[in-house]
Design a protein around this motif. Structure first.
Motif, mmCIF file in Angstrom:
data_model
loop_
_atom_site.group_PDB
_atom_site.id
_atom_site.type_symbol
_atom_site.label_atom_id
_atom_site.label_comp_id
_atom_site.label_asym_id
_atom_site.label_seq_id
_atom_site.Cartn_x
_atom_site.Cartn_y
_atom_site.Cartn_z
ATOM 1 N N LEU A 210 0.809 -1.222 0.000
ATOM 2 C CA LEU A 210 0.000 0.000 0.000
ATOM 3 C C LEU A 210 0.844 1.274 0.000
ATOM 4 C CD1 LEU A 210 -2.927 1.140 0.143
ATOM 5 C CD2 LEU A 210 -2.777 0.897 2.624
ATOM 6 N N PRO A 211 1.853 1.541 0.814
ATOM 7 C CA PRO A 211 2.228 0.692 1.949
ATOM 8 C C PRO A 211 1.479 1.112 3.213
ATOM 9 C CG PRO A 211 3.832 2.441 1.708
ATOM 10 C CD PRO A 211 2.807 2.646 0.610
ATOM 11 N N ARG A 212 1.425 0.174 4.193
ATOM 12 C CA ARG A 212 0.921 0.546 5.505
ATOM 13 C C ARG A 212 1.999 1.347 6.230
ATOM 14 N NH1 ARG A 212 -0.765 -4.824 4.795
ATOM 15 N NH2 ARG A 212 1.167 -5.549 5.760
ATOM 16 N N ARG A 213 1.584 2.369 6.946
ATOM 17 C CA ARG A 213 2.525 3.197 7.709
ATOM 18 C C ARG A 213 2.330 2.908 9.185
ATOM 19 N NH1 ARG A 213 1.010 6.813 3.403
ATOM 20 N NH2 ARG A 213 2.832 7.149 2.066
ATOM 21 N N LEU A 214 3.426 2.519 9.839
ATOM 22 C CA LEU A 214 3.360 2.050 11.220
ATOM 23 C C LEU A 214 4.409 2.708 12.097
ATOM 24 C CD1 LEU A 214 3.182 -0.739 9.143
ATOM 25 C CD2 LEU A 214 2.320 -1.628 11.289
ATOM 26 N N TRP A 215 4.193 2.563 13.386
ATOM 27 C CA TRP A 215 5.218 2.826 14.387
ATOM 28 C C TRP A 215 5.600 1.512 15.051
ATOM 29 C CZ3 TRP A 215 1.709 7.229 16.282
ATOM 30 C CH2 TRP A 215 2.103 8.455 15.701
ATOM 31 N N ARG A 216 6.896 1.338 15.292
ATOM 32 C CA ARG A 216 7.392 0.253 16.144
ATOM 33 C C ARG A 216 7.810 0.898 17.448
ATOM 34 N NH1 ARG A 216 12.487 -1.409 13.955
ATOM 35 N NH2 ARG A 216 13.383 -0.033 15.519
ATOM 36 N N VAL A 217 7.156 0.479 18.515
ATOM 37 C CA VAL A 217 7.363 1.088 19.824
ATOM 38 C C VAL A 217 8.081 0.087 20.735
ATOM 39 C CG1 VAL A 217 6.253 2.199 21.808
ATOM 40 C CG2 VAL A 217 5.228 2.390 19.506
ATOM 41 N N THR A 218 9.097 0.558 21.427
ATOM 42 C CA THR A 218 9.810 -0.267 22.401
ATOM 43 C C THR A 218 9.730 0.437 23.744
ATOM 44 O OG1 THR A 218 11.354 -1.031 20.707
ATOM 45 C CG2 THR A 218 11.987 -1.375 23.001
ATOM 46 N N GLN A 219 9.241 -0.279 24.740
ATOM 47 C CA GLN A 219 9.200 0.283 26.088
ATOM 48 C C GLN A 219 9.573 -0.784 27.109
ATOM 49 O OE1 GLN A 219 5.083 1.521 25.201
ATOM 50 N NE2 GLN A 219 4.505 0.639 27.188
ATOM 51 N N THR A 220 10.083 -0.331 28.239
ATOM 52 C CA THR A 220 10.626 -1.215 29.256
ATOM 53 C C THR A 220 9.879 -1.014 30.566
ATOM 54 O OG1 THR A 220 12.811 -1.124 28.239
ATOM 55 C CG2 THR A 220 12.716 -1.878 30.517
ATOM 56 N N ARG A 221 9.545 -2.113 31.208
ATOM 57 C CA ARG A 221 8.955 -2.017 32.547
ATOM 58 C C ARG A 221 10.074 -1.663 33.526
ATOM 59 N NH1 ARG A 221 6.540 -6.700 36.544
ATOM 60 N NH2 ARG A 221 6.017 -5.257 38.216
ATOM 61 N N PRO A 222 9.913 -0.594 34.290
ATOM 62 C CA PRO A 222 10.987 -0.229 35.225
ATOM 63 C C PRO A 222 11.325 -1.352 36.195
ATOM 64 C CG PRO A 222 9.393 1.539 35.022
ATOM 65 C CD PRO A 222 8.804 0.348 34.312
ATOM 66 N N GLY A 223 12.600 -1.483 36.525
ATOM 67 C CA GLY A 223 13.034 -2.533 37.450
ATOM 68 C C GLY A 223 12.720 -2.190 38.887
#
Length: 223
Positions: A210-223
């Protein structure tokens, strides 16, 4: 006429649509992993993750890739048909001992104990026919099952996508095309879902013709 006019909710019609689609088109996404899964695998290895929960695994191209990469994988989807195809592929590839599956609707609590997985992956699952309230509840569940320091990688179509604001509108930035309903994200929603997390990255990319437009999200759970 909407799904509710026929006495069915939008999520119920979407479940039926995906079941039908996987039945008619087995292995519809092919055997190669998605680019986000390849990225996530490298990241999960780098942070020392051993077990991965994939939400919305479908017929399993990414779950199987994670297993081949040496992770123990728990794969969930609301399509029993897709999961049957995943299990059959795992058997053929000789990795069935590293893959478990569970039919699950992400509108319900995740069927896992607190702090029980190292990493979570969801490729376009969070932009299915889910309300903003349901998405917030799901991300809360993901935080619950992740171990402290655990990583969550997810992708969604955003409001810069060609299909945004076109097709059948279902409210809450959900639009339907060809029977598939998509919740399109603005950046404010991404940031709101990262509250209480460490937001590591929001990466824009394109996928498909198409193209599809995306976000790739990276998040971390705090230790």
């Amino acid at each position: 006429m909407t799904a509710k006019d026929h006495g069915q909710s939008l999520p119920d019609t979407q479940r039926a649509h995906w079941q039908h689609t996987y039945t008619r088109h087995p292995g519809m996404y092919g055997v190669q992993p998605s680019a986000p899964a390849v990225h996530a695998s490298a990241l999960f290895h780098a942070v020392g993750a051993r077990d991965v929960l994939e939400l919305g695994a479908g017929h399993g191209r990414d779950a199987l890739y994670f297993a081949r990469e040496g992770f123990t994988v728990q794969a969930t989807d609301f399509s029993a048909t897709g999961l049957e195809q995943l299990r059959a592929s795992a058997q053929r590839q000789g990795i069935a001992e590293r893959v478990t599956t569970a039919a699950h609707d992400v509108r319900d609590p995740l069927p896992l104990p607190d702090a029980s997985v190292d990493a979570v992956f969801a490729h376009m699952l969070l932009c299915m026919a889910l309300s903003t309230e349901e998405i917030h509840a799901l991300v809360g569940e993901i935080a619950r099952v992740l171990r402290p320091g655990g990583t969550f990688v997810w992708t969604v179509r955003h409001t810069g996508d060609t299909h945004y604001s076109t097709g059948r509108f279902h409210g809450d930035d959900i639009y339907e095309h060809g029977g598939f309903a998509v919740h399109f994200y603005d950046r404010a929603l991404v940031d709101a879902l990262a509250e209480g997390w460490i937001l590591d990255e929001v990466h824009a990319f394109e996928e498909g013709a198409l193209p599809r437009r995306l976000w790739r999200v990276t998040q971390t759970r705090p230790g």
